[in-house]
Scaffold this motif. Structure first.
Motif, short mmCIF file in Angstrom:
data_model
loop_
_atom_site.label_atom_id
_atom_site.label_comp_id
_atom_site.label_asym_id
_atom_site.label_seq_id
_atom_site.Cartn_x
_atom_site.Cartn_y
_atom_site.Cartn_z
N MET A 119 0.82 -1.22 0.00
CA MET A 119 0.00 0.00 0.00
C MET A 119 0.86 1.27 0.00
O MET A 119 0.46 2.31 0.53
CB MET A 119 -0.93 0.00 1.21
CG MET A 119 -1.87 -1.19 1.26
SD MET A 119 -2.96 -1.30 -0.18
CE MET A 119 -2.76 -3.02 -0.63
N SER A 120 2.06 1.17 -0.56
CA SER A 120 2.98 2.30 -0.72
C SER A 120 3.49 2.87 0.60
O SER A 120 3.95 4.00 0.65
CB SER A 120 2.32 3.42 -1.56
OG SER A 120 2.01 2.95 -2.84
N GLY A 121 3.36 2.11 1.68
CA GLY A 121 3.97 2.51 2.93
C GLY A 121 3.24 3.54 3.75
O GLY A 121 3.81 4.14 4.66
N HIS A 122 1.95 3.76 3.46
CA HIS A 122 1.21 4.82 4.15
C HIS A 122 0.25 4.25 5.18
O HIS A 122 -0.62 3.45 4.87
CB HIS A 122 0.48 5.70 3.13
CG HIS A 122 1.43 6.36 2.19
ND1 HIS A 122 2.32 7.33 2.59
CD2 HIS A 122 1.68 6.16 0.88
CE1 HIS A 122 3.05 7.71 1.55
NE2 HIS A 122 2.68 7.00 0.51
N CYS A 123 0.45 4.71 6.40
CA CYS A 123 -0.31 4.20 7.54
C CYS A 123 -1.74 4.74 7.54
O CYS A 123 -1.95 5.92 7.26
CB CYS A 123 0.42 4.62 8.82
SG CYS A 123 -0.26 3.94 10.33
N PRO A 124 -2.74 3.91 7.83
CA PRO A 124 -4.13 4.40 7.92
C PRO A 124 -4.34 5.23 9.18
O PRO A 124 -3.53 5.20 10.12
CB PRO A 124 -4.95 3.11 7.95
CG PRO A 124 -4.04 2.11 8.58
CD PRO A 124 -2.66 2.46 8.09
N VAL A 125 -5.45 5.95 9.22
CA VAL A 125 -5.82 6.71 10.41
C VAL A 125 -6.21 5.75 11.53
O VAL A 125 -5.80 5.92 12.69
CB VAL A 125 -6.98 7.67 10.11
CG1 VAL A 125 -7.48 8.35 11.39
CG2 VAL A 125 -6.54 8.73 9.10
N SER A 126 -7.00 4.75 11.20
CA SER A 126 -7.48 3.79 12.20
C SER A 126 -7.37 2.37 11.67
O SER A 126 -7.44 2.13 10.46
CB SER A 126 -8.92 4.10 12.60
OG SER A 126 -9.79 4.04 11.48
N PHE A 127 -7.24 1.43 12.60
CA PHE A 127 -7.02 0.02 12.23
C PHE A 127 -7.79 -0.85 13.21
O PHE A 127 -7.48 -0.87 14.40
CB PHE A 127 -5.52 -0.29 12.29
CG PHE A 127 -5.11 -1.54 11.57
CD1 PHE A 127 -5.04 -1.58 10.19
CD2 PHE A 127 -4.75 -2.68 12.28
CE1 PHE A 127 -4.63 -2.73 9.52
CE2 PHE A 127 -4.34 -3.83 11.63
CZ PHE A 127 -4.28 -3.85 10.24
N THR A 128 -8.80 -1.57 12.73
CA THR A 128 -9.66 -2.40 13.57
C THR A 128 -9.32 -3.87 13.36
O THR A 128 -9.21 -4.33 12.22
CB THR A 128 -11.14 -2.16 13.24
OG1 THR A 128 -11.46 -0.79 13.44
CG2 THR A 128 -12.04 -3.02 14.12
N THR A 129 -9.15 -4.61 14.46
CA THR A 129 -8.82 -6.02 14.37
C THR A 129 -9.65 -6.82 15.37
O THR A 129 -10.30 -6.26 16.25
CB THR A 129 -7.32 -6.27 14.70
OG1 THR A 129 -7.11 -6.08 16.12
CG2 THR A 129 -6.43 -5.32 13.93
N ASN A 130 -9.58 -8.15 15.23
CA ASN A 130 -10.15 -9.01 16.27
C ASN A 130 -9.29 -8.89 17.52
O ASN A 130 -8.12 -8.50 17.46
CB ASN A 130 -10.17 -10.46 15.79
CG ASN A 130 -11.02 -10.64 14.54
OD1 ASN A 130 -10.49 -10.68 13.43
ND2 ASN A 130 -12.32 -10.73 14.70
N LEU A 421 8.33 7.18 -6.04
CA LEU A 421 8.28 6.94 -7.48
C LEU A 421 7.30 5.83 -7.82
O LEU A 421 6.52 5.92 -8.77
CB LEU A 421 9.69 6.59 -7.99
CG LEU A 421 9.80 6.20 -9.47
CD1 LEU A 421 9.38 7.37 -10.35
CD2 LEU A 421 11.23 5.77 -9.80
N THR A 422 7.31 4.75 -7.00
CA THR A 422 6.41 3.62 -7.25
C THR A 422 4.96 4.04 -7.15
O THR A 422 4.13 3.68 -7.99
CB THR A 422 6.69 2.49 -6.24
OG1 THR A 422 8.05 2.09 -6.37
CG2 THR A 422 5.78 1.31 -6.49
N ALA A 423 4.65 4.83 -6.12
CA ALA A 423 3.26 5.26 -5.93
C ALA A 423 2.82 6.16 -7.08
O ALA A 423 1.71 6.02 -7.61
CB ALA A 423 3.11 6.00 -4.61
N ARG A 424 3.70 7.09 -7.50
CA ARG A 424 3.34 7.98 -8.62
C ARG A 424 3.11 7.17 -9.90
O ARG A 424 2.18 7.43 -10.66
CB ARG A 424 4.44 9.02 -8.84
CG ARG A 424 4.58 10.03 -7.72
CD ARG A 424 5.42 11.22 -8.16
NE ARG A 424 6.77 10.85 -8.53
CZ ARG A 424 7.80 10.78 -7.71
NH1 ARG A 424 7.61 11.05 -6.44
NH2 ARG A 424 9.00 10.45 -8.14
#
Length: 555
Positions: A119-130, A421-424
């Protein structure tokens, strides 16, 4: 891209089938990503993969992510784990899949690292797990900036096993336990209800209850409302992770049949998104108030999101705002429903910045403006919704490349995604593919598309020529080290001998030329958008037919 040592083997009779599938998908599309974990000490390999669509979805909807490991329970034959997000219709979208044949904190770290890389190394705002201590360790290490939440549905489900004797002896316990968790409106209210509950049922010394209480800031709704999770209420479904593959993968699904079932699920959800897009475009919502704000929202939001907003707007009629403090630039209001004054919420409104904060924190949690803030806007005679209260990810234009109002949660995410560069490359490639698909549909559209491409090519060449760094790198790549001489150098020499008046005249001429160019660009842009809008309906219908035909061929 793939990462593997070549010696690992996926356990089970369908291992080779999965490997062949991953290799075939990457051969067909280099943007397809997969990784395999395993070594001589741990021969049971874990596998992760994400296709180009998942990576594109993450660009638009990667602000809140759900990681579902429920298929790893003993009831299932396939140890499937999924990453999903929520699209602009609040439907689940796939962001990656994994097969976890062995479970450890290092396995989860490996998985999250590879998913983040895809995912191009970008952290989400929130992360829900079991609820899982091993996952907690991995998330803290790999996604330290994400707000990690445990799905409280999984905790409530586990409570039926951990507290089985209490459930059997006291039929009212489940109701009171759920109410304590989901209906507390303040941290103090939760604390009071919790302690009364554990004392009433003699559970003060229960180790499992004590452990989940110590983690309460990661799963009790009242502690999570200040972060965006994309849900419409803190108690909606007890924030259960909606499985992307429900109805497609079950207890009898084998590894061999899993791939086909996964593709069917992807097609099914794509068709639902297409239908939701068509409904949003072609079904005009019935307005329930004369408010210009409602009409504004109907034109901006997708159909489902508008229905939620409309419900909040209508509720303002029964939730009047009463001013309780007016000191300085911030005014405080008390908003309560008729007959429910004891459940009032406080809204603080800054008239200069047109910002309001409500104690219910619904906007922070869901991205939808609550009835309490809307009541204050109504009292202040604000006829339209301020742009900061319109999240682009909930609008009809959520997938457009151009910026727009209300990108509080997505603008930083999307902006950063263009740093590498990969993301672009991936973003430009995806947009180019869509452009080619649309441009080839008729000779008229083809001509428009070719003209647009030729203009774009000239602009890119001009930009590259004017950028000394870009030209330097280009020359070095071609083995050329000669001195760079740009148009800016020529122009500087030309203007150096001009008098002050002549320079100012030249500046006015250039400004006029720039304004004229901008106007022409706006005309071209409007014409292109008009053509694209006309093509959109046909594109959506054709997409469904293509997916169905592809599925039929595979079967």
């Amino acid at each position: 891209m793939n990462s593997s040592s070549g010696r690992q083997k996926i356990p089970g009779g369908g291992g080779q089938y999965v490997l062949d599938y991953l290799k075939r998908m990457q051969a067909e599309n280099p943007a397809f990503f997969y990784a395999i974990q395993g070594n001589n000490e741990h021969p049971s390999a874990n596998v992760f993969w994400a296709d180009a669509t998942s990576k594109a979805n993450y660009i638009y909807f990667g602000d809140t992510v759900r990681f579902d490991t429920s298929y790893r329970s003993k009831r299932y034959r396939v140890p499937l784990a999924t990453f999903t997000g929520l699209n602009h219709h609040a439907q689940p979208v796939l962001l990656g899949c994994a097969l976890l044949f062995n479970e450890s904190d290092s396995s989860y770290v490996w998985l999250l690292q590879n998913w983040l890389q895809a995912m191009s190394g970008h952290c989400p705002v929130s992360f829900t797990t079991n609820y899982d201590p091993l996952i907690k360790i991995a998330v803290a290490r790999v996604l330290p900036k994400a707000r990690h939440r445990f799905c409280n549905w999984s905790i409530l489900k586990e409570s039926e096993e951990k507290l089985a004797s209490v459930y059997q002896t006291h039929t009212s316990f489940k109701f009171e336990f759920t109410k304590c968790i989901n209906e507390a409106e303040t941290a103090e209210e939760f604390e009071s209800s919790w302690h009364l509950l554990v004392e009433r049922y003699g559970l003060t010394d229960n180790e499992w209850l004590r452990s989940i209480y110590n983690s309460r800031h990661q799963w009790v709704p009242v502690h999570m409302r200040d972060t965006f999770f994309g849900e419409f209420s803190t108690a909606e479904g007890s924030n259960r992770i909606d499985s992307f593959f429900d109805g497609f993968v079950n207890a009898s699904t084998t590894i061999q049949s899993m791939i086909k079932q996964c593709e069917k699920a992807i097609t099914s959800w794509h068709e639902k998104e297409v239908k939701a897009d068509l409904d949003t475009t072609h079904i005009t919502p019935v307005l329930k108030t004369p408010s210009p704000m409602e009409k504004q929202a109907a034109n901006l939001y997708t159909r489902r999101i508008f229905m939620k907003f409309q419900g909040e707007l209508v509720e303002t009629l029964a939730n009047p705002a009463t001013k309780i403090d007016d000191s300085g630039t911030v005014t405080a209001y008390r908003v309560a429903k008729f007959g429910e004054e004891h459940r009032a919420h406080i809204v603080r409104f800054n008239a200069l910045e047109m910002k309001a904060n409500c104690s219910c924190q619904m906007f922070e949690f869901s991205g939808i403006t609550c009835r309490h803030i809307l009541s204050v806007f109504r009292a202040k005679n604000e006829l339209t919704l301020p742009s900061q209260y319109i999240l682009k990810r909930w609008t009809r234009d959520a997938k457009s490349v151009a910026g727009g109002a209300g990108q509080e949660h997505t603008s930083e995410f999307s902006g950063n995604s263009r740093d590498s560069l990969t993301a672009r490359y991936n973003i430009l490639r995806q947009e180019a593919i869509k452009f080619v698909e649309e441009g080839a549909k008729s000779i008229h559209i083809y001509n428009v598309a070719m003209n647009a491409l030729q203009e774009a090519s000239k602009k890119v060449a001009a930009a590259k020529k004017k950028n000394p760094e870009a030209k330097r790198r280009s020359n070095q790549a071609n083995g050329c080290n000669q001195e760079i001489h740009t148009d800016e150098d020529d122009q500087a020499t030309t203007y150096a001998h001009l008098s002050r008046d002549e320079k100012e005249k030249k500046i006015r001429e250039l400004k006029a030329e720039l304004q004229s160019t901008n106007q022409r660009c706006e005309v071209y842009r409007a014409n292109l958008l008009s053509v694209l809008r006309d093509m959109e309906d046909q594109k959506l219908k054709l997409s469904v037919k293509v997916q169905n035909a592809r599925l039929s061929l595979k079967e």
